[in-house]
Enzyme design. Structure first.
Site, PDB file in Angstrom:
ATOM      1  CB  CYS A 141      -8.505   5.581  83.608  1.00  0.00           C
ATOM      2  SG  CYS A 141      -9.979   6.592  83.879  1.00  0.00           S
ATOM      3  CG  HIS A 157     -11.507   6.107  88.722  1.00  0.00           C
ATOM      4  ND1 HIS A 157     -12.392   7.151  88.726  1.00  0.00           N
ATOM      5  CD2 HIS A 157     -10.789   6.244  87.576  1.00  0.00           C
ATOM      6  CE1 HIS A 157     -12.225   7.882  87.625  1.00  0.00           C
ATOM      7  NE2 HIS A 157     -11.252   7.360  86.921  1.00  0.00           N
TER       8      HIS A 157
HETATM    9  N1  LIG Z   1      -7.479  12.492  83.120  1.00  0.00           N
HETATM   10  C1  LIG Z   1      -7.922  11.267  83.170  1.00  0.00           C
HETATM   11  O1  LIG Z   1      -8.209  10.777  84.247  1.00  0.00           O
HETATM   12  C2  LIG Z   1      -8.082  10.453  81.951  1.00  0.00           C
HETATM   13  C3  LIG Z   1      -8.331  11.000  80.741  1.00  0.00           C
HETATM   14  N2  LIG Z   1      -8.526  10.201  79.647  1.00  0.00           N
HETATM   15  C4  LIG Z   1      -8.845  10.780  78.373  1.00  0.00           C
HETATM   16  O2  LIG Z   1      -7.676  11.382  77.815  1.00  0.00           O
HETATM   17  C5  LIG Z   1      -8.049  12.521  77.048  1.00  0.00           C
HETATM   18  C6  LIG Z   1      -7.293  13.718  77.570  1.00  0.00           C
HETATM   19  O3  LIG Z   1      -7.679  13.942  78.909  1.00  0.00           O
HETATM   20  P1  LIG Z   1      -6.779  14.764  79.920  1.00  0.00           P
HETATM   21  O4  LIG Z   1      -5.342  14.578  79.620  1.00  0.00           O
HETATM   22  O5  LIG Z   1      -7.285  14.439  81.279  1.00  0.00           O
HETATM   23  O6  LIG Z   1      -7.208  16.238  79.555  1.00  0.00           O
HETATM   24  P2  LIG Z   1      -6.459  17.576  79.959  1.00  0.00           P
HETATM   25  O7  LIG Z   1      -7.469  18.642  79.905  1.00  0.00           O
HETATM   26  O8  LIG Z   1      -5.655  17.386  81.203  1.00  0.00           O
HETATM   27  O9  LIG Z   1      -5.411  17.755  78.783  1.00  0.00           O
HETATM   28  C7  LIG Z   1      -5.816  18.038  77.477  1.00  0.00           C
HETATM   29  C8  LIG Z   1      -4.808  18.979  76.851  1.00  0.00           C
HETATM   30  O10 LIG Z   1      -5.177  19.233  75.506  1.00  0.00           O
HETATM   31  C9  LIG Z   1      -5.121  20.632  75.269  1.00  0.00           C
HETATM   32  N3  LIG Z   1      -6.015  20.973  74.154  1.00  0.00           N
HETATM   33  C10 LIG Z   1      -7.275  21.447  74.170  1.00  0.00           C
HETATM   34  N4  LIG Z   1      -7.734  21.621  72.921  1.00  0.00           N
HETATM   35  C11 LIG Z   1      -6.732  21.242  72.095  1.00  0.00           C
HETATM   36  C12 LIG Z   1      -6.575  21.207  70.690  1.00  0.00           C
HETATM   37  N5  LIG Z   1      -7.557  21.592  69.866  1.00  0.00           N
HETATM   38  N6  LIG Z   1      -5.397  20.780  70.173  1.00  0.00           N
HETATM   39  C13 LIG Z   1      -4.389  20.394  70.983  1.00  0.00           C
HETATM   40  N7  LIG Z   1      -4.479  20.418  72.327  1.00  0.00           N
HETATM   41  C14 LIG Z   1      -5.635  20.827  72.869  1.00  0.00           C
HETATM   42  C15 LIG Z   1      -5.500  21.267  76.591  1.00  0.00           C
HETATM   43  O11 LIG Z   1      -5.033  22.584  76.670  1.00  0.00           O
HETATM   44  C16 LIG Z   1      -4.761  20.332  77.560  1.00  0.00           C
HETATM   45  O12 LIG Z   1      -3.422  20.702  77.714  1.00  0.00           O
HETATM   46  C17 LIG Z   1      -9.580  12.614  77.111  1.00  0.00           C
HETATM   47  O13 LIG Z   1     -10.115  11.872  76.026  1.00  0.00           O
HETATM   48  C18 LIG Z   1      -9.883  11.872  78.426  1.00  0.00           C
HETATM   49  O14 LIG Z   1     -11.189  11.351  78.462  1.00  0.00           O
HETATM   50  C19 LIG Z   1      -8.375   8.858  79.720  1.00  0.00           C
HETATM   51  C20 LIG Z   1      -8.069   8.253  80.884  1.00  0.00           C
HETATM   52  C21 LIG Z   1      -7.965   9.004  82.109  1.00  0.00           C
HETATM   53  O1  LIG Z   2     -12.186   8.132  81.363  1.00  0.00           O
HETATM   54  C1  LIG Z   2     -12.240   8.390  82.548  1.00  0.00           C
HETATM   55  O2  LIG Z   2     -13.189   7.983  83.419  1.00  0.00           O
HETATM   56  P1  LIG Z   2     -14.507   7.176  82.998  1.00  0.00           P
HETATM   57  O3  LIG Z   2     -14.041   5.861  82.435  1.00  0.00           O
HETATM   58  O4  LIG Z   2     -15.235   7.011  84.294  1.00  0.00           O
HETATM   59  O5  LIG Z   2     -15.272   7.989  81.976  1.00  0.00           O
HETATM   60  C2  LIG Z   2     -11.234   9.296  83.086  1.00  0.00           C
HETATM   61  O6  LIG Z   2     -11.047   9.099  84.470  1.00  0.00           O
HETATM   62  C3  LIG Z   2     -11.722  10.673  82.785  1.00  0.00           C
HETATM   63  O7  LIG Z   2     -12.969  10.735  83.357  1.00  0.00           O
HETATM   64  P2  LIG Z   2     -13.724  12.124  83.403  1.00  0.00           P
HETATM   65  O8  LIG Z   2     -14.566  12.165  82.158  1.00  0.00           O
HETATM   66  O9  LIG Z   2     -14.539  12.031  84.658  1.00  0.00           O
HETATM   67  O10 LIG Z   2     -12.684  13.199  83.421  1.00  0.00           O
END
Ligand SMILES: NC(=O)C1=CN([C@@H]2O[C@H](COP(=O)(O)OP(=O)(O)OC[C@H]3O[C@@H](n4cnc5c(N)ncnc54)[C@H](O)[C@@H]3O)[C@@H](O)[C@H]2O)C=CC1
Ligand SMILES: O=C(OP(=O)(O)O)[C@H](O)COP(=O)(O)O
Length: 339
Positions: free
Chosen positions: A140, A220
């Site tokens: 992000c 952020h």
């Molecule tokens: N939340 C944020 O602010 C941001 C996250 N990201 C990235 O996106 C990715 C996902 O992050 P989020 O959506 O925040 O995480 P999250 O924890 O909200 O969602 C991840 C989902 O994947 C599921 N999961 C866990 N293990 C799994 C598996 N083996 N197979 C399938 N599903 C599985 C979890 O149960 C959950 O529903 C990460 O790489 C993160 O760094 C990127 C930009 C922003």
């Molecule tokens: O990719 C992100 O932030 P980052 O660019 O500061 O690592 C997302 O906001 C997830 O960050 P987190 O690793 O603090 O959950």
């Protein structure tokens, strides 16, 4: 129609699934979930075919009354493109599953850059991903930086960028995250990982980044200083940014003083989940001293990468027209704020 599967239906995955379902040239073939929690329940309510991400847990879905369409390898086999939205590090573990099925894959920014052939931002390097087998949509924060650096680099050139990122401690649903009463240099070492991540998109750009974490969940905030290669004035920069659909220039009269009111504005204008897909730049902060540009921007971490994922799907599918893809994505999702 591009058949798209989403593995990992959490913060990013559920938003990507909705955005895919809204596209005129894509079909959501299903979403895979590890647990039958409230997000699985809402996937079923939206009539998204639900797949079990972990075969051993199939029975748990039945116990909660949730009907499965199958297991994750069936989803991967059925998809033309799979979007992995699993937590950081799990995407890399899943890579062999996608390779076994020859299914082009999009990974998220929590993975190391070497998980995919190319790191991706739709505004900056769409062409690099056209026809690739895998792409990683940068985080992000890196997405937010790439969106401003691309037009600055094109118009004036960037001699050096220096950015301090004040990062939210966790997302609103991440009740296990912190800090809850502190301000942390995070990482304490300099540069933070964001600068090198920007270099996966702009390999030659000179950038230093410093990271902090604060007790906030909504967005952020970046304090940005870019030394341009040639002279500009603030009005020119504002005019240039106004042409960018994924940048929202917060008007001085809006009385939006921070993330709280930005999110309120998003909810008031009917944005799904209160999402802000655009960088939110305070127009009043855009200042140029000599060749030094300064500004503040807020980045909605849960949603700014979502349109980028949709464009990455088209790029992997071989659609080479970046501008057309961005426009289609934006029209279908309603990206762009005309204030
Ligand atoms: N939340 C944020 O602010 C941001 C996250 N990201 C990235 O996106 C990715 C996902 O992050 P989020 O959506 O925040 O995480 P999250 O924890 O909200 O969602 C991840 C989902 O994947 C599921 N999961 C866990 N293990 C799994 C598996 N083996 N197979 C399938 N599903 C599985 C979890 O149960 C959950 O529903 C990460 O790489 C993160 O760094 C990127 C930009 C922003
Ligand atoms: O990719 C992100 O932030 P980052 O660019 O500061 O690592 C997302 O906001 C997830 O960050 P987190 O690793 O603090 O959950």
């Amino acid at each position: 129609m591009i058949q798209v599967g989403v593995n990992g239906y959490g913060t990013i995955g559920k938003r990507v699934a909705d955005a895919v379902a809204a596209q005129p040239d894509m079909e959501l073939v299903g979403v895979a979930k590890t647990r039958p929690n409230f997000e699985a329940e809402t996937a079923v309510r939206k009539a998204y075919p639900l797949y079990a991400a972990v075969p051993e847990r199939v029975d748990r879905f039945a116990e909660e009354g949730l009907e499965l369409a199958g297991e994750v390898d069936e989803l991967v086999a059925a998809a033309d493109v799979i979007v992995d939205c699993t937590p950081s590090g799990i995407g890399a573990e899943n890579a062999s599953l996608y390779e076994d099925h020859d299914t082009p894959t999009i990974f998220q920014g929590g993975e190391d850059a070497d998980v995919a052939e190319v790191s991706f931002n739709a505004r900056a390097n769409y062409a690099d991903a056209v026809g690739a087998d895998s792409a990683r949509v940068v985080s992000c924060n890196t997405t937010g930086l790439s969106r401003i650096l691309a037009p600055l680099e094109e118009e004036w050139g960037v001699e050096k960028a220096r950015v301090t990122l004040v990062r939210r401690g966790g997302d609103p649903g991440q009740t296990d995250r912190g800090p809850i009463d502190d301000i942390l240099p995070d990482p304490v070492t300099i540069p933070s990982h964001h600068g090198p991540d920007v270099n996966t998109i702009f390999p030659d750009l000179d950038i230093d980044t410093l990271g902090m974490k604060v007790p906030a969940t909504l967005m952020h905030t970046h304090s940005v200083n870019v030394t341009l290669e040639s002279e500009a004035d603030a009005e020119d920069v504002l005019d240039r940014f106004a042409d960018e659909t994924r940048l929202f220039l917060i008007p001085p009269g809006a009385d939006i003083d921070g993330s709280g009111k930005l999110k309120e504005f998003a909810h008031d204008t009917g944005r799904p989940r209160g999402d802000l897909w655009e960088n939110c730049i305070w127009a009043e902060s855009v200042t140029v001293e000599g060749r030094d540009l300064y500004l503040f921007q807020a980045i909605h971490q849960e949603s700014d990468v979502v349109p980028e994922n949709v464009d990455a799907i088209r790029a992997l599918s071989g659609d080479a027209d970046a501008a057309e893809s961005r426009r289609t994505t934006e029209d279908a999702m309603g990206v762009g704020i005309d204030y």
